[in-house]
Design a protein around this motif. Structure first.
Motif, mmCIF file in Angstrom:
data_model
loop_
_atom_site.group_PDB
_atom_site.id
_atom_site.type_symbol
_atom_site.label_atom_id
_atom_site.label_comp_id
_atom_site.label_asym_id
_atom_site.label_seq_id
_atom_site.Cartn_x
_atom_site.Cartn_y
_atom_site.Cartn_z
ATOM 1 N N PHE A 82 0.830 -1.207 0.000
ATOM 2 C CA PHE A 82 0.000 0.000 0.000
ATOM 3 C C PHE A 82 0.868 1.262 0.000
ATOM 4 O O PHE A 82 2.081 1.195 0.065
ATOM 5 C CB PHE A 82 -0.864 0.072 1.267
ATOM 6 C CG PHE A 82 -1.593 -1.179 1.605
ATOM 7 C CD1 PHE A 82 -2.771 -1.497 0.963
ATOM 8 C CD2 PHE A 82 -1.130 -2.032 2.594
ATOM 9 C CE1 PHE A 82 -3.472 -2.634 1.294
ATOM 10 C CE2 PHE A 82 -1.828 -3.179 2.927
ATOM 11 C CZ PHE A 82 -2.991 -3.475 2.269
ATOM 12 N N HIS A 84 0.195 3.746 2.461
ATOM 13 C CA HIS A 84 0.365 4.061 3.884
ATOM 14 C C HIS A 84 0.142 2.807 4.731
ATOM 15 O O HIS A 84 -0.510 1.876 4.288
ATOM 16 C CB HIS A 84 -0.654 5.111 4.332
ATOM 17 C CG HIS A 84 -0.447 6.440 3.695
ATOM 18 N ND1 HIS A 84 0.658 7.209 3.942
ATOM 19 C CD2 HIS A 84 -1.194 7.134 2.817
ATOM 20 C CE1 HIS A 84 0.580 8.325 3.243
ATOM 21 N NE2 HIS A 84 -0.537 8.299 2.539
ATOM 22 N N TYR A 85 0.622 2.859 5.967
ATOM 23 C CA TYR A 85 0.424 1.795 6.961
ATOM 24 C C TYR A 85 0.733 0.428 6.357
ATOM 25 O O TYR A 85 -0.043 -0.502 6.449
ATOM 26 C CB TYR A 85 -1.016 1.832 7.516
ATOM 27 C CG TYR A 85 -1.399 3.194 7.998
ATOM 28 C CD1 TYR A 85 -0.771 3.722 9.120
ATOM 29 C CD2 TYR A 85 -2.327 3.962 7.328
ATOM 30 C CE1 TYR A 85 -1.089 4.991 9.568
ATOM 31 C CE2 TYR A 85 -2.642 5.233 7.759
ATOM 32 C CZ TYR A 85 -2.020 5.746 8.873
ATOM 33 O OH TYR A 85 -2.322 7.003 9.311
ATOM 34 N N THR A 86 1.880 0.367 5.733
ATOM 35 C CA THR A 86 2.234 -0.808 4.972
ATOM 36 C C THR A 86 3.138 -1.762 5.747
ATOM 37 O O THR A 86 3.411 -2.860 5.300
ATOM 38 C CB THR A 86 2.837 -0.324 3.634
ATOM 39 O OG1 THR A 86 2.896 -1.388 2.755
ATOM 40 C CG2 THR A 86 4.179 0.320 3.818
ATOM 41 N N LEU A 87 3.580 -1.305 6.920
ATOM 42 C CA LEU A 87 4.377 -2.167 7.802
ATOM 43 C C LEU A 87 3.733 -2.168 9.181
ATOM 44 O O LEU A 87 3.058 -1.201 9.544
ATOM 45 C CB LEU A 87 5.810 -1.623 7.926
ATOM 46 C CG LEU A 87 6.653 -1.615 6.656
ATOM 47 C CD1 LEU A 87 7.865 -0.705 6.843
ATOM 48 C CD2 LEU A 87 7.126 -3.016 6.301
ATOM 49 N N ARG B 184 -6.360 -0.455 12.413
ATOM 50 C CA ARG B 184 -6.440 -0.063 10.999
ATOM 51 C C ARG B 184 -6.641 -1.284 10.103
ATOM 52 O O ARG B 184 -5.966 -2.294 10.264
ATOM 53 C CB ARG B 184 -5.155 0.647 10.582
ATOM 54 C CG ARG B 184 -5.059 2.025 11.134
ATOM 55 C CD ARG B 184 -3.832 2.730 10.601
ATOM 56 N NE ARG B 184 -3.587 3.923 11.380
ATOM 57 C CZ ARG B 184 -4.244 5.061 11.233
ATOM 58 N NH1 ARG B 184 -5.181 5.149 10.329
ATOM 59 N NH2 ARG B 184 -3.959 6.106 11.992
ATOM 60 N N ASN B 186 -5.840 -1.718 7.128
ATOM 61 C CA ASN B 186 -4.655 -2.058 6.326
ATOM 62 C C ASN B 186 -3.800 -3.148 6.981
ATOM 63 O O ASN B 186 -3.257 -4.004 6.300
ATOM 64 C CB ASN B 186 -3.778 -0.809 6.142
ATOM 65 C CG ASN B 186 -4.048 -0.140 4.824
ATOM 66 O OD1 ASN B 186 -5.136 -0.268 4.271
ATOM 67 N ND2 ASN B 186 -3.063 0.570 4.316
ATOM 68 N N TYR B 187 -3.674 -3.063 8.336
ATOM 69 C CA TYR B 187 -2.838 -4.041 9.036
ATOM 70 C C TYR B 187 -3.445 -5.438 8.931
ATOM 71 O O TYR B 187 -2.720 -6.426 8.775
ATOM 72 C CB TYR B 187 -2.672 -3.664 10.520
ATOM 73 C CG TYR B 187 -1.960 -2.346 10.740
ATOM 74 C CD1 TYR B 187 -0.927 -1.950 9.920
ATOM 75 C CD2 TYR B 187 -2.323 -1.500 11.791
ATOM 76 C CE1 TYR B 187 -0.276 -0.739 10.114
ATOM 77 C CE2 TYR B 187 -1.688 -0.289 11.992
ATOM 78 C CZ TYR B 187 -0.657 0.087 11.152
ATOM 79 O OH TYR B 187 -0.025 1.286 11.351
ATOM 80 N N LEU B 190 -3.017 -6.557 5.332
ATOM 81 C CA LEU B 190 -1.602 -6.881 5.127
ATOM 82 C C LEU B 190 -1.294 -8.273 5.683
ATOM 83 O O LEU B 190 -0.684 -9.097 4.998
ATOM 84 C CB LEU B 190 -0.744 -5.819 5.828
ATOM 85 C CG LEU B 190 0.764 -5.926 5.690
ATOM 86 C CD1 LEU B 190 1.168 -5.762 4.239
ATOM 87 C CD2 LEU B 190 1.453 -4.860 6.534
ATOM 88 N N GLU B 290 2.764 5.946 14.080
ATOM 89 C CA GLU B 290 2.474 5.064 12.941
ATOM 90 C C GLU B 290 2.480 5.864 11.642
ATOM 91 O O GLU B 290 1.940 6.958 11.594
ATOM 92 C CB GLU B 290 1.098 4.398 13.083
ATOM 93 C CG GLU B 290 0.935 3.550 14.308
ATOM 94 C CD GLU B 290 0.224 4.283 15.418
ATOM 95 O OE1 GLU B 290 0.658 5.410 15.755
ATOM 96 O OE2 GLU B 290 -0.749 3.738 15.939
ATOM 97 N N VAL B 291 3.086 5.246 10.621
ATOM 98 C CA VAL B 291 3.128 5.900 9.301
ATOM 99 C C VAL B 291 2.855 4.897 8.192
ATOM 100 O O VAL B 291 3.068 3.726 8.378
ATOM 101 C CB VAL B 291 4.491 6.570 9.035
ATOM 102 C CG1 VAL B 291 4.522 7.980 9.563
ATOM 103 C CG2 VAL B 291 5.616 5.741 9.620
#
Lengths: 249, 291
Positions: A82, A84-87, B184, B186-187, B190, B290-291
């Motif tokens: 992604f 952002h917030y990819t890790l 989030r 995304n996490y 992922l 967080e970024v």
């Protein structure tokens, strides 16, 4: 570039409820993607680029049509990167890279070796103990590419991964992606807003219209061989793509 | 001429000066308060209402000495701490567990939501009569069939633990729930695309991502159970603990003991808070970045 088809979307329809109304993002949409290609999906904001990626990843369900993978288990073997917030912020870089390997129950020593090797190949060997917030945006994206690639995926799905980076870092990472792609030829779907990025990276560029998305252009810019021809094509493409943006603005 | 080994960096010197000034400032206000207190107490001359700080200090300086035949400061502090540790631990385990479960399951939230919202605002002390009626004055060893163990555990009444549990449970539960719901997307995506199953997502994504909120809940729960404990120990039927000693001494107009207990309650409360803050800082140093 390869002619063997690996993903087929046949007459698909899909959409989502944004809380206020239902948005029909795709209606009778078809697309075929070839094995080993670096496919660029280009289009105006909100045209459904990310939804297309999420459909292929299996995150967004189809309302109609068929999504077919020509290789077994390809969807499960796809990795997302992604913007952002990819890790995972609670893990340091090496543990982030090891995350997928740990799930696959790869032995600890081997896991560490593989992660170190991958971090080395993206130029982050000396930052393995750092946490994501301690790295620059470009380094974080390098780490997330390493995290995605270390599990040897069959399909790489990248959702505007370089969108938040400055031009210089962006160019560096484009070069890195090209290098990685030419080395292991992973089928890649890359979402971007940037025409320059599309032209630079793409084996194939697919330009989408606004919702419900249709394919406006389907171009293979790297088919041209000579430098002059390539340059002429670049100018022509840029003009065409700009026109498409203006028409659909 | 100063040899290089003796020279210190100017910025380091500046930092040291600031640090000394800060620690000096820290003691200025309490020092002034104690001086004013001492002068006022001497002028007022009614130690059963307003004791001098020196008489309070005398009590504090002898923590092992028996006070009013009710045990020493240390034994009462330990009894209070043990009750809190047991009540809080039960609340921490159940609060985090149910918070994880309810926070990650929409239908459980819908099912238990109204019940939780009714019970949550209920003051834990309001449970005290119910707890006494149900558990009587039964102690922890008695639950395991031992009438009198001869240890400090005989001071841990089940009713008290029950009330402390209610005090700490809701901050822990609601913070865990909110923490889980705020993870989030995304996490999760992922982790799933990296091959994580549901169990892995719960323990390797939900739990660490919600950890800052969980730790905040634990901190609030611990502070609240300390508050509740002191109030609960003042209720009839208690024979030990700082709240009991404070209330008993006030009945005998031993105000220096009352204030000594207040000082210990504050110091222990602040220490517990400081410890959990330290834990929070150590365990979730990434939080907010967080970024």
């Amino acid at each position: 570039m390869n002619n063997q088809n690996i993903i087929e979307l046949k007459n698909i329809s899909a959409g989502f409820d944004n809380g206020k109304q239902y948005l029909q993002v795709f209606d009778d949409f078809s697309l075929t993607l070839g094995k080993g290609d670096l496919n660029i999906i280009l289009g105006p904001t909100g045209c459904g680029k990310s939804t297309l990626l999420n459909i292929i990843a299996g995150i967004v369900p189809l309302q109609g049509g068929i999504l077919e993978f020509k290789e077994p288990n390809l969807q499960n073997n796809s990795r997302l990167v992604f913007q952002h917030y990819t890790l995972f912020p609670w893990l340091n870089i090496i543990k982030n890279v090891e995350f997928g390997l740990k799930i696959r129950k790869i032995e600890k020593i081997r896991r560490r070796e593989m992660a170190e090797e991958m971090l080395n190949s993206v130029g982050l060997a000396s930052f393995e103990k750092h946490f994501p917030h301690e790295l620059s945006g470009g380094m974080r994206q390098r780490a997330s590419i390493a995290q995605a690639l270390v599990t040897e995926p069959g399909l790489l799905l990248m959702d505007e991964p370089f969108g938040a980076l400055d031009d210089f870092t962006r160019m560096e990472l484009q070069d890195l992606l090209q290098k990685i792609h030419s080395k292991n030829n992973i089928t890649t779907i890359f979402i971007t807003h940037s025409i320059d990025e599309a032209i630079k990276l793409g084996d194939r560029i697919i330009l989408l219209s606004k919702q419900p998305a249709k394919i406006l252009e389907d171009i293979r810019p790297t088919e041209q061989q000579t430098a002059n021809e390539k340059e002429a094509l670049y100018s022509k493409l840029r003009q065409q793509l700009h026109q498409q943006f203006l028409i659909h603005k | 001429m100063i040899s290089p080994c003796c020279q210190t960096h100017p910025s380091r010197n500046k930092k040291r000066v600031i640090s000394v000034a800060k620690s000096g400032t820290f003691f200025i206000v309490p020092g002034v308060v104690v001086i004013i207190w001492q002068i006022t107490a001497v002028i007022f001359n009614q130690p059963w209402i307003f004791p001098t700080p020196l008489s309070v200090l005398t009590v504090l300086m002898h923590p092992l000495q028996d006070i009013l035949a009710s045990g020493s400061l240390i034994s009462n502090t330990l009894a209070s701490l043990l009750r809190v540790v047991i009540g809080f631990s039960v609340a921490a385990v159940t609060g985090v567990f149910f918070g994880l479960l309810v926070g990650s399951t929409a239908w459980l939230r819908a099912l238990f939501g109204p019940m939780i919202e009714i019970l949550r605002p209920l003051c834990p002390i309001a449970w005290m009569p119910f707890a006494i009626a149900v558990f009587k004055m039964r102690t922890l060893p008695q639950i395991f069939g031992v009438d009198y163990s001869g240890t400090i555990l005989d001071e841990v009444q089940i009713g008290m633990v029950f009330v402390l549990f209610w005090g700490a449970f809701f901050p822990i539960f609601t913070n865990t729930c909110d923490g889980i719901m705020g993870v989030r997307k995304n996490y999760i995506t992922l982790a799933e695309t990296l091959g994580a199953d549901k169990k892995t997502v719960v323990f390797r994504v939900f739990l660490p991502a919600a950890l800052p909120m969980i730790l905040t809940g634990l901190r609030l729960g611990l502070s609240l159970s300390w508050f509740v404990l002191i109030a609960a120990e003042m209720l009839p039927g208690t024979t030990s603990g700082l709240g009991y000693l404070l209330f008993y001494a006030s009945g005998l107009a031993e105000m220096n003991v009352v204030i000594a207990c207040m000082v210990i309650i504050s110091v222990v409360g602040a220490s517990l808070n400081g410890l959990t803050l330290l834990l929070l800082k150590k365990m979730v140093s990434w939080h907010g970045k967080e970024v």
